[in-house]
Design a protein around this motif. Structure first.
Motif, short mmCIF file in Angstrom:
data_model
loop_
_atom_site.label_atom_id
_atom_site.label_comp_id
_atom_site.label_asym_id
_atom_site.label_seq_id
_atom_site.Cartn_x
_atom_site.Cartn_y
_atom_site.Cartn_z
N LEU A 53 0.97 -1.11 0.00
CA LEU A 53 0.14 -0.05 -0.11
C LEU A 53 0.50 1.15 -0.22
N ALA A 54 1.85 1.01 0.51
CA ALA A 54 2.84 2.42 0.54
C ALA A 54 3.29 2.89 -0.79
N ASN A 55 3.41 1.95 -1.72
CA ASN A 55 3.78 2.34 -3.25
C ASN A 55 2.66 2.26 -4.03
N ALA A 56 1.53 2.09 -3.42
CA ALA A 56 0.23 1.94 -4.13
C ALA A 56 -0.39 3.46 -4.58
N PRO A 57 -0.98 3.50 -5.76
CA PRO A 57 -1.49 4.81 -6.00
C PRO A 57 -2.65 5.14 -5.02
N ARG A 58 -2.88 6.52 -5.05
CA ARG A 58 -4.03 6.97 -4.01
C ARG A 58 -5.31 6.44 -4.19
N SER A 59 -5.40 5.96 -5.49
CA SER A 59 -6.82 5.40 -5.70
C SER A 59 -6.86 4.22 -5.00
N GLN A 60 -5.72 3.18 -5.24
CA GLN A 60 -5.86 2.04 -4.33
C GLN A 60 -6.01 1.93 -2.94
N GLN A 61 -5.33 3.05 -2.56
CA GLN A 61 -5.61 3.28 -0.80
C GLN A 61 -7.00 3.53 -0.59
N ALA A 62 -7.47 4.35 -1.51
CA ALA A 62 -8.91 5.02 -1.23
C ALA A 62 -9.87 3.76 -1.34
N LEU A 63 -9.43 2.78 -2.33
CA LEU A 63 -10.42 1.63 -2.46
C LEU A 63 -10.22 0.52 -1.04
N ALA A 64 -9.15 0.69 -0.55
CA ALA A 64 -8.90 -0.06 0.68
C ALA A 64 -9.69 0.73 1.78
N ARG A 65 -9.81 1.76 1.96
CA ARG A 65 -10.65 2.44 3.12
C ARG A 65 -12.24 2.19 2.69
N GLU A 66 -12.44 2.30 1.31
CA GLU A 66 -13.94 2.16 1.04
C GLU A 66 -14.24 0.77 1.48
N MET A 67 -13.50 -0.49 1.06
CA MET A 67 -13.59 -1.84 1.47
C MET A 67 -14.02 -1.89 3.10
N ALA A 68 -13.07 -1.14 3.78
CA ALA A 68 -13.32 -1.09 5.17
C ALA A 68 -14.56 -0.55 5.57
N SER A 69 -15.33 0.34 4.98
CA SER A 69 -16.46 1.05 5.21
C SER A 69 -17.60 0.00 4.80
N TYR A 70 -17.34 -0.70 3.70
CA TYR A 70 -18.26 -1.53 3.10
C TYR A 70 -18.49 -2.67 4.25
N ILE A 71 -17.47 -3.24 4.88
CA ILE A 71 -17.63 -4.25 5.91
C ILE A 71 -18.23 -3.76 7.36
N SER A 72 -18.09 -2.25 7.46
CA SER A 72 -18.64 -1.81 8.66
C SER A 72 -20.27 -2.10 8.81
N PRO A 73 -20.59 -2.29 9.70
CA PRO A 73 -22.03 -2.23 10.16
C PRO A 73 -23.09 -1.24 9.28
N ARG A 74 -23.98 -1.72 8.68
CA ARG A 74 -24.69 -0.79 7.88
C ARG A 74 -26.22 -0.52 8.76
N PRO A 75 -26.77 0.40 8.16
CA PRO A 75 -27.78 1.04 9.16
C PRO A 75 -28.89 -0.13 8.91
N GLY A 76 -29.50 -0.56 10.25
CA GLY A 76 -30.48 -1.35 10.27
C GLY A 76 -30.02 -2.91 10.71
N TYR A 77 -28.77 -3.14 10.69
CA TYR A 77 -28.01 -4.36 10.98
C TYR A 77 -27.43 -4.14 12.24
N THR A 78 -27.29 -5.44 12.99
CA THR A 78 -26.65 -5.45 14.34
C THR A 78 -25.18 -5.24 14.30
N PRO A 79 -24.53 -4.34 14.78
CA PRO A 79 -23.15 -4.36 14.69
C PRO A 79 -22.51 -5.59 15.52
#
Length: 101
Positions: free
Chosen positions: A48-74
């Motif tokens: 990730l240190a040598n990855a483009p910013r878009s790749q890092q953003a994708l990793a952060r987005e994936m983290a948000s994707y697996i976080s609990p969604r509204p209406g679901y039990t965390p």
């Protein structure tokens, strides 16, 4: 051969082992697993240190994707996994090559 060899097929229990009665990991196996996880974390940080910013953003987005969604039990493990993913990206930022300016 009627059994599926597809990697997503359910694992078959070892002969003589009832499903759900898998043997516990030994201390040596747990230590090796821990070492491998540490190695993988550091490898991900290096990549990730040598990855483009878009790749890092994708990793952060994936983290948000697996976080609990509204209406679901965390679930504590899911929340912790998402935090760890973000932490890996943050740690990779410290090793970003300096931009000539």
């Amino acid at each position: 051969m009627s059994e599926s060899m597809h990697p997503t097929s359910p694992a078959q229990p070892a002969p003589g082992t009832a499903p759900g009665n898998e043997p516990d990991l030994t201390n040596t196996e747990l230590v090796q697993l821990r070492v491998r996880v540490i190695a993988l974390e550091n490898m991900v940080i290096a990549l990730l240190a040598n990855a483009p910013r878009s790749q890092q953003a994708l990793a952060r987005e994936m983290a948000s994707y697996i976080s609990p969604r509204p209406g679901y039990t965390p679930h504590a493990l899911t929340i912790h996994a998402a935090e760890q993913m973000r932490s890996l990206v943050d740690r990779a930022d410290r090793f970003q090559p300096m931009q000539a300016g």
